[in-house]
Write a protein that holds these residues in place. Structure first.
Motif, short mmCIF file in Angstrom:
data_model
loop_
_atom_site.label_atom_id
_atom_site.label_comp_id
_atom_site.label_asym_id
_atom_site.label_seq_id
_atom_site.Cartn_x
_atom_site.Cartn_y
_atom_site.Cartn_z
N LEU A 174 0.84 -1.20 0.00
CA LEU A 174 0.00 0.00 0.00
C LEU A 174 0.86 1.24 0.00
O LEU A 174 2.03 1.20 0.42
CB LEU A 174 -0.95 0.03 1.20
CG LEU A 174 -0.31 0.21 2.58
CD1 LEU A 174 -1.18 1.11 3.44
CD2 LEU A 174 -0.16 -1.14 3.28
N GLY A 175 0.28 2.33 -0.49
CA GLY A 175 0.96 3.60 -0.44
C GLY A 175 0.77 4.25 0.92
O GLY A 175 -0.37 4.35 1.41
N LEU A 176 1.87 4.69 1.52
CA LEU A 176 1.82 5.31 2.84
C LEU A 176 2.16 6.79 2.68
O LEU A 176 3.30 7.16 2.47
CB LEU A 176 2.82 4.61 3.77
CG LEU A 176 2.60 4.74 5.27
CD1 LEU A 176 1.22 4.22 5.67
CD2 LEU A 176 3.68 3.97 6.02
N SER A 177 1.13 7.63 2.78
CA SER A 177 1.29 9.04 2.45
C SER A 177 1.71 9.90 3.63
O SER A 177 2.11 11.04 3.44
CB SER A 177 -0.04 9.59 1.92
OG SER A 177 -1.02 9.59 2.94
N GLY A 178 1.58 9.37 4.83
CA GLY A 178 1.74 10.20 6.01
C GLY A 178 0.41 10.75 6.50
O GLY A 178 0.36 11.53 7.45
N GLY A 179 -0.69 10.34 5.86
CA GLY A 179 -2.03 10.76 6.26
C GLY A 179 -2.73 9.70 7.09
O GLY A 179 -2.27 8.56 7.22
N ILE A 180 -3.90 10.05 7.59
CA ILE A 180 -4.61 9.20 8.54
C ILE A 180 -5.16 7.94 7.88
O ILE A 180 -5.15 6.85 8.46
CB ILE A 180 -5.74 10.01 9.23
CG1 ILE A 180 -6.33 9.23 10.39
CG2 ILE A 180 -6.82 10.40 8.23
CD1 ILE A 180 -5.46 9.20 11.61
N ASP A 181 -5.66 8.05 6.64
CA ASP A 181 -6.29 6.89 5.99
C ASP A 181 -5.28 5.79 5.71
O ASP A 181 -5.53 4.62 6.02
CB ASP A 181 -6.97 7.32 4.69
CG ASP A 181 -8.05 8.35 4.91
OD1 ASP A 181 -8.84 8.17 5.86
OD2 ASP A 181 -8.11 9.33 4.15
#
Length: 542
Positions: free
Chosen positions: A289-296
């Motif tokens: 998965l892509g880990l953006s640094g956001g909550i989702d």
């Protein structure tokens, strides 16, 4: 008499596997001194088999498994759910419960109420059965029914199967085999319906529910025994296979236990189970998965690690020129806290390659959402490349609030094989994050406190384009789950212009949702096959 309530986790149509599972539980029930083992609805084929029921080869394979089960049972009696062929006009099958004793079928009850709403479509396959009768079995009169037959509501159905059963010959105990999907709020609703049933009929209830993830549906188990006053005497585990042993001579003795409640930890457990079962049942062991640094993406990563083990999850940060260093640091710290794989794939040069390729056609045109979507699609392509190369299923990370109003990019952040949070509103995503951090900081605190942002342009925040989620989510719930009109939603105190804009966005983005990956259902009305709206329509609500 000792009765085992066995909640199993089947795979649709995996008859050999499901049969061996039932046989193993029968042996455990026998060792526990039980006289009868009760299994969920459509025990051997799993629920819901959908159009597989239209295939003769499927039904023939089911009957072979059933015959093998009959030969295995011996002195151990059991109740199993099966599709039974019928003849004459109408649908070709009954959704039935069989009581097997001594290797033969001694009694059967056929489902009378066939749900055809939300995710259910049973009248497509089954014919309603005739009223059931109580059946004498080893000193007890059993009132046997299938799932919806104890959920009779006057506004939905013209008959009440339990009332008819009791009137025809009062049983000592009601037994219901079920495949009742979970959503947040279902546990307390189920407890209320069952409590009212037991009190109105003056009868105890033994309820057995399927468990496990099946595509988007989550079956929570929570099988239970309830006394004639509607008090829960025993309850099985949630979101896991389990067996309850009930002694009909003593099971109403002792203090009642609290029924399961609709807490955020139940949602988390359901999402973990659904993620694990979906991947494992279709043959995947690992996820990316892509880990953006956001909550989702943070919550999705936690769920993925809980479901599959951290060693089987790869998180990838893909910063653009608009990504803050804090986002990269938060992503890396989260992966470190989880102990999962982490990779950094900057997309700066890929963006420049797109710009250069498109420059002749885009000459003289200002940057707009096109350039933002290109970034999302670059990331989607990179993640799909990793998925293809390493055999990882891609988990998409968008939430229900974004999906509802189209705040997502087709073939970009919507890419994936499973959308873990697709039915989780944004406010609930934060609830999940706080629950995850209840004992220690798993998700970095900065992720929880920073304003939500896609970081696709300078200084971007979600609320530049959307109402605050504390306003958006209740509007979405009122419109999508409660089917309220514009006037009905405005009457709750929301601005009419905002309500109309939200509804306009919902309708305009139906085409996106039709192309979205499958999501796990945790609310009473999820996007997917339980919500059937046309893409092309001209109906306007104001």
């Amino acid at each position: 008499m000792k009765i085992a309530l066995v909640q199993t986790n089947p795979v649709i149509g995996a008859f050999e596997r499901n049969l061996r599972q039932v046989q193993a539980w029968l042996e455990k029930a026998h060792l526990a001194g039980c006289d009868l083992a009760v299994f969920p609805e459509l025990t051997l084929c799993g629920y819901p088999p959908q159009d597989l029921l239209e295939r003769s080869t499927f039904l023939e394979a089911h009957d072979r498994a059933l015959q093998e089960l009959l030969g295995f049972c011996g002195e151990m009696a059991c109740v199993v759910g099966v599709p039974v062929l019928r003849h004459g006009p109408g649908k070709p099958l009954y959704n039935s419960a069989l009581l097997i004793d001594g290797g033969r079928v001694v009694f059967r009850a056929r489902k009378q109420l066939l749900p055809t709403y939300d995710v259910f479509d049973e009248s497509r396959y089954f014919e309603p059965g005739e009223p059931a009768l109580a059946f004498p079995f080893r000193g007890q009169r059993l009132g046997l029914s299938v799932c919806e037959d104890i959920w009779s509501e006057p506004l939905r159905y013209p008959l009440n199967p339990v009332t008819e059963l009791v009137a025809a010959g009062r049983p000592d105990v009601l037994i219901n085999i079920s495949a009742s999907p979970y959503y947040h709020g279902k546990l307390e609703e189920r407890a209320r319906v069952f409590r009212d049933l037991c009190r109105s009929q003056g009868l105890p209830l033994l309820y057995v529910n399927q468990v496990g993830g099946q595509d988007s549906l989550l079956f929570d188990g929570h099988s239970l025994a309830m006394d004639r006053e509607g008090r829960v005497c025993r309850v099985a585990a949630g979101f896991a296979e389990d067996m309850l042993v009930i002694d009909t001579d003593h099971w109403q003795e002792g203090a009642p236990v609290p029924p399961p409640t609709d807490t955020i930890d139940q949602v988390f457990a359901g999402l973990v189970m659904g993620t694990r079962d979906y991947l494992h049942k279709i043959g995947f062991k690992q996820a990316v998965l892509g880990l953006s640094g956001g909550i989702d993406s943070a919550v999705t990563a936690v769920i993925g690690c809980a479901a599959l083990g951290a060693d089987n999850v790869l998180c990838v940060a893909m910063p653009s020129p608009y990504t803050s260093q804090a986002s990269v640091d938060d992503a890396r710290n989260l992966a470190g806290n989880l102990g999962c794989g982490f990779e950094l794939l900057p997309i700066h040069r890929t963006m420049e390659a797109y710009r250069e390729t498109l420059a002749p056609l885009f000459a003289g045109l200002a940057d707009d959402v096109t350039e933002q979507n290109i970034q999302a699609r670059i990331r989607g392509n990179l993640l799909m490349a990793l998925s293809n190369k390493f055999g990882h299923l891609l988990l998409s990370t968008g939430n229900k609030s974004e999906l509802a109003v189209g705040y997502c990019t087709l073939y970009g952040d919507m890419s994936g094989g499973l959308a873990v949070l697709a039915d989780v509103p944004k406010v609930m995503v934060y609830e999940l994050a706080r629950w995850i951090n209840r004992d220690r900081e798993v998700i970095p605190e900065h992720i929880l406190t920073r304003p939500p942002t896609a970081e696709l342009k300078p200084d971007q925040c979600d609320q530049d384009d959307l109402p605050p989620y504390e306003i958006l989510d209740p509007i979405l719930e009122a419109y999508l789950e409660e089917n309220l009109s514009v006037d009905g939603i405005v009457a709750r105190g929301f601005d009419r212009a905002v309500v109309c804009d939200v509804i306009r966005r919902i309708k305009r983005n139906e085409y996106k949702r039709k192309q979205a990956p499958l999501g796990l259902k945790v609310t009473s009305k999820a996007f997917g096959y339980g919500r059937r709206y046309p893409i092309v329509q001209g109906f306007v609500e104001e």
